[in-house]
Design a protein around this motif. Structure first.
Motif, PDB file in Angstrom:
ATOM      1  N   ALA A 154       0.834  -1.290  -0.015  1.00 35.06           N
ATOM      2  CA  ALA A 154       0.037   0.000  -0.155  1.00 35.06           C
ATOM      3  C   ALA A 154       0.899   1.300  -0.015  1.00 35.06           C
ATOM      4  N   VAL A 155       1.942   1.221   0.685  1.00 30.87           N
ATOM      5  CA  VAL A 155       2.862   2.414   0.889  1.00 30.87           C
ATOM      6  C   VAL A 155       3.543   2.604  -0.561  1.00 30.87           C
ATOM      7  N   ALA A 165       0.997   4.061  -3.171  1.00 29.15           N
ATOM      8  CA  ALA A 165       0.944   5.740  -3.056  1.00 29.15           C
ATOM      9  C   ALA A 165       1.972   6.285  -3.367  1.00 29.15           C
ATOM     10  N   ALA A 196       3.346   8.524   0.805  1.00 32.34           N
ATOM     11  CA  ALA A 196       3.829   7.576   1.634  1.00 32.34           C
ATOM     12  C   ALA A 196       3.746   7.611   3.216  1.00 32.34           C
ATOM     13  N   ASP A 237       1.474   9.309   4.556  1.00 33.85           N
ATOM     14  CA  ASP A 237      -0.178   9.320   4.637  1.00 33.85           C
ATOM     15  C   ASP A 237      -0.773   8.192   4.930  1.00 33.85           C
ATOM     16  N   VAL A 238      -0.362   6.963   4.346  1.00 30.41           N
ATOM     17  CA  VAL A 238      -0.919   5.606   4.063  1.00 30.41           C
ATOM     18  C   VAL A 238      -1.163   4.987   5.455  1.00 30.41           C
ATOM     19  N   ASN A 279      -3.956   6.767   7.888  1.00 29.77           N
ATOM     20  CA  ASN A 279      -5.199   6.345   7.252  1.00 29.77           C
ATOM     21  C   ASN A 279      -5.791   5.064   7.557  1.00 29.77           C
ATOM     22  N   GLU A 280      -4.683   3.953   7.761  1.00 33.91           N
ATOM     23  CA  GLU A 280      -5.088   2.767   7.975  1.00 33.91           C
ATOM     24  C   GLU A 280      -4.994   2.279   9.472  1.00 33.91           C
ATOM     25  N   GLN A 305       5.948   3.490   9.840  1.00 34.14           N
ATOM     26  CA  GLN A 305       6.265   4.273   8.655  1.00 34.14           C
ATOM     27  C   GLN A 305       7.665   4.359   8.175  1.00 34.14           C
TER      28      GLN A 305
END
Length: 631
Positions: free
Chosen positions: A276-277, A280, A294, A296-297, A300-301, A337
């Motif tokens: 997902a990262v 994005a 990257a 922000d992913v 949000n999850e 992150q």
């Protein structure tokens, strides 16, 4: 005759009233006579730390707290709380009792000691095992003394070394404050008192060393410590009170190595989270936007958990468990992150920012590092800092943050930087046409901690619209251009279009000529009209300026100009200059300069002078009237 019989007793009672009042000269008994002085005061506050030979750490606390008011009983000190991780530590109640004013000792019942879940751990299954020991104090009344003692024992290996981070003053007076540290033979203790008051005496810097079998003990003692109230607008608590910071960690390299070891123990990034990262980041071609996309992913999850690094002993849970649970603490999110970015080809590491306060440079300790961050290395090799939940918010943290940073594999750590003075300036030059429309050129520039870097990278139009709307309600920005942008400085230009506000019943148009979107107004302290005993936090050092030039049509008359003023003192300067020109145009310049990030309590009146001048209503309003309008 019956009427006379009925009225006679009533008449007699009325005639007797003066006599009754004269006889009742004793004042009514007051329900509560307050004990003079503060709501409460510590007669004794004692902490004892012991480093065992097997590496276990024992922390004992003993306190004697005198209650002087019902406020202290019911709102402030009716309970005491201790949070801990039962997987790494155990807690014992040594005593919990109250000494009443008549000398009677009342032991608290067994059900006055309660274990519950810390509020920060709510809705987080990974940390639902955390516990909070609540000591309920019973038999309280004004003049009573609470006597409480507890012991927390950290298991061997739970902590790599002994650390202490104790305040040597409180919001109420302390008659006797003692911190005692007992160490095995050969163990070196580092640290000392930060922010010791002037004339504190040798006991602050050269503690006595009483004899301890096969080891040594250090004792810090302070008597008659005055209260340091936690007042609104004060700096971080660690910057307001003397702090005793101690550690048996050998050096900062060992500290960084231990932090890196705990980060590595969290394991790899789960494959679907990494995918997902990467997806994005792949959607962006610009490096700046790739990093923000990257970052922000994961926020949000993953739901946010309030468990702080201290409560989780600076140990993140495995990232696979965090991803499966769908919730992350700030430290876990920073580790997650950084690992995801690094795996996606963007050099990153987690970091920890210290608490703004008095420095103890010779004390390597995790205590005090409580704000997780993500550290990213840009293509030029420079280090950047990002907030874990909102990486695009505000100014670049590596410039705006005035606190030490611990960053593991990227280096042992940095001392608190000297934050440069920030600058923010808005210039508008426009005209008002006869129908009330307003048009003109708007420019924005900033430097240092005032640079909205993330917003300009992603949404310069939004920033321009915010600036336009603050200058003119309903104003719109068009033709937005970012004319310069880096981490330390930026500038933006656009055209502003809008209309004057509607006239009131008297035909007056009130134009606020004082606001800058994201400006200093919200950061200035709210000051109560009373004396102050603690420092005042200020959003300095920095300069903000708003420069407005307006050309008025002949049909528009000035009713009242903003008041001109100038206030200068040792903390800064506020000026409002108004120039009504012969050609019918106006120039209004508002400027505030702050020289420091905080002011001592003794300079409170100077703070009030600057803040009140900047907020002066008469200096913020321009009143206009259309010729022939109104009554």
């Amino acid at each position: 005759m019956n009427r006379v019989r009925i009225l006679a007793p009533a008449l007699a009672a009325v005639l007797c009233l003066p006599c009754a009042r004269a006889a009742d000269t004793t004042p009514a008994r007051r329900a509560f006579t307050a004990v003079p002085g503060p709501d409460a005061e510590y007669l004794l506050l004692r902490d004892r730390y012991v480093l065992e030979r097997d590496g276990g750490v024992v922390h004992e606390r003993e306190l004697r707290l005198k209650i002087n008011s019902f406020v202290a009983m019911h709102r402030l000190y009716g309970e005491s709380r201790v949070e801990l991780d039962p997987a790494a530590a155990t807690i014992e109640t040594l005593h919990n009792r109250t000494v009443r004013p008549n000398g009677q000792v009342v032991a608290a019942p067994e059900n006055a000691v309660i274990d519950d879940l810390p509020p920060a751990a709510h809705r987080n299954p990974l940390w639902s095992h955390l516990r909070r020991r609540v000591f309920v104090h019973t038999a309280l009344e004004p003049g009573a003394v609470i006597e409480l003692g507890w012991r927390v024992t950290h298991k061997a290996g739970a902590l790599p070394w002994l650390e202490a981070n104790e305040a040597m003053a409180a919001e109420i007076p302390i008659a006797e404050r003692i911190v005692r540290v007992e160490l095995p033979a050969g163990v070196q203790l580092r640290g000392g008192v930060a922010g010791a008051p002037e004339g504190a005496g040798a006991a602050w810097t050269k503690p006595a060393r009483p004899d301890v079998p096969e080891g040594g003990a250090w004792v810090w003692r302070r008597t008659d410590a005055p209260a340091v109230p936690d007042e609104p607008g004060a700096p971080a608590r660690a910057a307001c009170v003397p702090m005793l910071r101690l550690s048996t960690c050998p050096d900062f390299a060992a500290l960084a190595e231990e932090f890196a070891r705990r980060v590595a123990a969290a394991g790899p990034v789960p494959p679907d989270a990494l995918a997902a990262v990467k997806d994005a980041a792949a959607k962006e071609t610009d490096w700046e936007r790739r990093v923000l996309a990257a970052l922000d992913v994961l926020p949000n999850e993953l739901a946010a958990s309030a468990v702080g690094p201290v409560l989780q002993s600076w140990r993140p849970r495995p990232l696979a468990e965090v991803w499966q649970a769908g919730v992350a603490t700030p430290l876990e999110l920073a580790v997650f992150q950084a690992a995801a970015l690094d795996a996606a080809g963007i050099a990153a590491r987690p970091g920890l920012a210290g608490i703004r306060g008095h420095a103890v440079p010779e004390c390597p300790a995790l205590a005090g590092f409580e704000r997780p961050l993500v550290l990213v290395e840009d293509p030029a090799g420079a280090r950047r800092l990002y907030d874990v939940r909102d990486p695009a918010r505000g100014a670049p943290l590596e410039i705006a943050l005035d606190a030490p940073v611990l960053h593991g594999a990227l280096g042992a750590g940095d001392a608190a930087p000297a934050v440069p003075a920030w600058r923010r300036k808005v210039v508008f030059a426009g005209e008002i046409v006869p129908d009330g429309a307003v048009r003109g050129a708007l420019s924005f520039s900033a430097a240092g901690g005032a640079v909205p870097h993330g917003t300009l990278v992603r949404e310069p139009q939004r920033l321009a619209d915010d600036l336009a709307a603050q200058l003119l309600p309903g104003g719109k920005a068009k033709g937005v251009r970012v004319t310069a942008l880096d981490r330390s400085a930026c500038s933006l230009a656009c055209m502003l279009e809008g209309a004057l506000p509607a006239a009131d019943a008297l035909g007056l148009l009130d134009l606020d000529v004082s606001k800058i979107a994201g400006g200093i107004d919200a950061a200035l302290p709210v000051l109560a009209p009373v004396a102050r005993t603690s420092p005042v936090a200020l959003p300095g050092p920095g300069v903000e300026e708003l420069d407005i030039t307006l050309a008025l049509p002949k049909s528009m008359k000035v009713v009242a100009l903003p008041a001109s003023l100038c206030v200068r003192n040792s903390l800064g300067e506020v000026t409002v200059a108004v120039d009504a020109r012969a050609d019918g145009s106006l120039r209004i310049v508002r400027r505030i300069v702050l020289e420091s990030k905080e002011a001592p309590a003794s300079a409170f009146e100077e703070v009030r002078g600057l803040v009140n001048a900047w907020r002066e209503p008469a200096a913020r309003s321009l009143l206009l009237r259309r010729e022939g309008g109104g009554k």
